[in-house]
Write an enzyme that holds these catalytic residues in place. Structure first.
Site, PDB file in Angstrom:
ATOM      1  N   GLY A  53      18.908   8.643 -18.931  1.00 56.50           N
ATOM      2  CA  GLY A  53      19.098   8.931 -17.509  1.00 56.50           C
ATOM      3  C   GLY A  53      18.197   8.075 -16.639  1.00 56.50           C
ATOM      4  N   CYS A  54      16.944   7.949 -17.041  1.00 55.76           N
ATOM      5  CA  CYS A  54      15.971   7.127 -16.318  1.00 55.76           C
ATOM      6  C   CYS A  54      16.450   5.681 -16.282  1.00 55.76           C
ATOM      7  CB  CYS A  54      14.611   7.218 -17.007  1.00 55.76           C
ATOM      8  SG  CYS A  54      13.447   5.929 -16.572  1.00 55.76           S
ATOM      9  N   THR A  55      16.866   5.177 -17.416  1.00 52.80           N
ATOM     10  CA  THR A  55      17.327   3.794 -17.512  1.00 52.80           C
ATOM     11  C   THR A  55      18.572   3.571 -16.668  1.00 52.80           C
ATOM     12  OG1 THR A  55      16.396   3.633 -19.729  1.00 52.80           O
ATOM     13  CG2 THR A  55      18.052   1.986 -19.117  1.00 52.80           C
TER      14      THR A  55
END
Length: 78
Positions: A53-55
């Site tokens: 999700g962060c990426t």
């Protein structure tokens, strides 16, 4: 019948003024939202480092940088 949106005091909503806050930047220097008063700001939050999700969020922001730059007025994009 339209339902009313319930927003907690800690919820950020696009287009609504965010409360002032201070956080350390990548060099440990304290930065406050009030430092950018009168400027447009994109607040970027993510839940955890090195997750899909962060990426995905970081890539979306990076990939849309030209669009953000084209829409900006008096906004610093770094």
């Amino acid at each position: 019948m339209a339902s009313k949106l319930k927003i907690s005091p800690n919820t950020l909503v696009a287009g609504i003024k965010a409360p002032d806050f201070s956080v350390p930047d990548q060099d440990g220097k304290m930065v406050s939202l009030k430092d950018y008063k009168g400027k447009r700001v994109i607040l970027y939050f993510y839940p955890k480092d090195d997750t899909t999700g962060c990426t995905a969020e970081a890539c979306n922001l990076r990939d849309n940088r030209p669009l953000i730059r084209s829409k900006r007025r008096h906004c610093k994009v770094t």
